[in-house]
Scaffold this active site. Structure first.
Site, short mmCIF file in Angstrom:
data_model
loop_
_atom_site.label_atom_id
_atom_site.label_comp_id
_atom_site.label_asym_id
_atom_site.label_seq_id
_atom_site.Cartn_x
_atom_site.Cartn_y
_atom_site.Cartn_z
N LYS A 8 0.83 -1.22 0.00
CA LYS A 8 0.00 0.00 0.00
C LYS A 8 0.86 1.27 0.00
CE LYS A 8 -2.29 -0.85 3.85
NZ LYS A 8 -1.75 -2.16 4.22
N ARG A 83 -9.54 1.86 8.72
CA ARG A 83 -9.26 0.45 9.03
C ARG A 83 -10.32 -0.18 9.91
NH1 ARG A 83 -2.94 1.26 8.82
NH2 ARG A 83 -2.21 -0.86 8.63
N ARG A 122 11.28 -6.79 4.90
CA ARG A 122 11.28 -5.37 5.26
C ARG A 122 11.85 -5.20 6.68
NH1 ARG A 122 5.71 -2.18 4.74
NH2 ARG A 122 5.27 -2.99 6.79
N ARG A 128 11.90 -1.97 11.20
CA ARG A 128 10.73 -1.41 11.89
C ARG A 128 10.41 -2.21 13.15
NH1 ARG A 128 5.79 0.07 7.93
NH2 ARG A 128 4.74 -0.95 9.65
N ARG A 139 -0.75 -8.48 13.28
CA ARG A 139 -1.25 -7.45 12.36
C ARG A 139 -2.10 -8.06 11.25
NH1 ARG A 139 3.57 -4.73 10.19
NH2 ARG A 139 2.22 -3.10 9.42
P1 AMP Z 1 1.03 0.84 8.58
O1 AMP Z 1 2.32 1.51 8.31
O2 AMP Z 1 -0.11 1.38 7.76
O3 AMP Z 1 1.11 -0.64 8.53
O4 AMP Z 1 0.64 1.21 10.11
C1 AMP Z 1 1.48 0.87 11.17
C2 AMP Z 1 0.71 0.84 12.47
O5 AMP Z 1 0.14 2.13 12.73
C3 AMP Z 1 -0.48 -0.12 12.51
O6 AMP Z 1 -0.10 -1.44 12.80
C4 AMP Z 1 -1.32 0.51 13.62
O7 AMP Z 1 -0.77 0.24 14.90
C5 AMP Z 1 -1.13 1.99 13.35
N1 AMP Z 1 -2.15 2.48 12.40
C6 AMP Z 1 -1.96 2.95 11.14
N2 AMP Z 1 -3.11 3.31 10.58
C7 AMP Z 1 -4.07 3.06 11.49
C8 AMP Z 1 -5.49 3.21 11.50
N3 AMP Z 1 -6.15 3.67 10.43
N4 AMP Z 1 -6.16 2.85 12.63
C9 AMP Z 1 -5.50 2.39 13.71
N5 AMP Z 1 -4.19 2.20 13.77
C10 AMP Z 1 -3.48 2.54 12.67
#
Ligand code: AMP
Length: 186
Positions: A8, A83, A122, A128, A139
């Site tokens: 994404k 989400r 990654r 990360r 996740r």
């Molecule tokens: P991502 O980089 O999009 O995978 O996001 C990393 C982490 O940020 C996720 O595992 C959540 O802990 C938090 N996060 C990102 N976007 C959201 C969202 N829309 N709602 C809740 N937590 C989020």
């Protein structure tokens, strides 16, 4: 939309550039806040480290503030938001207020085993904190429970563009452009 590791973030940048709009990534905003040690970062970190979602109230407020910024006025692409169902509802309210409308929901479909492999890769290259194997599993699980059901909600509204997310990055980008350019012209 798509499970963690579907690509994404990578695709969001290309798509946003193509349309001349900002890519708003909630994950990136949270990570920036964590590294700057802000209050928001402190609140978000413990959820992120555990692979859990940051609570809706925190996430929604952050997105609301971000899309009110001038660069988002012509339009924007959201990466990693909404989400949860509560976030879908909140987004509807937000865009009603700003006068925008949702044009499309791009869903990247991928093979789940390949996704886990991509995330492990990654983890090795980017380090990360939320890319350990346990957290990766958590996740994926949360995505299936909380986020995957939203695809049906957007499908009912006729917004879903399901794109095969497997293959080279530029092939996937091309597929997304093909799907979105048709909408853009109509
Ligand atoms: P991502 O980089 O999009 O995978 O996001 C990393 C982490 O940020 C996720 O595992 C959540 O802990 C938090 N996060 C990102 N976007 C959201 C969202 N829309 N709602 C809740 N937590 C989020």
């Amino acid at each position: 939309m798509g499970p963690p590791g579907a690509g994404k973030g990578t695709q969001a940048k290309y798509v946003a550039d193509h349309f001349g709009i900002p890519a708003i990534s909630t994950g990136n905003i949270f990570r920036a806040n964590v590294s700057q040690g802000t209050d928001l970062g402190l609140q978000a970190k413990r959820y992120m480290d555990a692979g859990e979602y940051v609570p809706d109230e925190i996430t929604n407020l952050m997105v609301r503030n971000r899309i009110d910024e001038p660069d988002a006025e012509p339009g924007f692409l959201l990466d990693g938001y909404p989400r949860t169902l509560a976030q879908v509802e909140e987004l509807d309210c937000m865009i009603e207020h700003t006068g925008h409308r949702l044009d499309a929901v791009v869903v990247l479909t991928v093979d789940s085993e390949e996704v886990v492999q991509r995330l492990l890769q990654r983890a090795r290259t980017e380090g990360r904190a939320d890319d350990t194997e346990d957290v990766i599993r958590r996740r994926q699980e949360i995505y299936g429970e909380e986020t995957e059901p939203l695809i049906a909600v957007y499908r009912e509204r006729g917004l879903v563009q399901a794109i095969n997310g497997m293959g080279e990055v530029d092939e996937v980008t091309k597929r997304i452009f093909e799907a979105l350019d048709v909408i853009d012209e109509s």
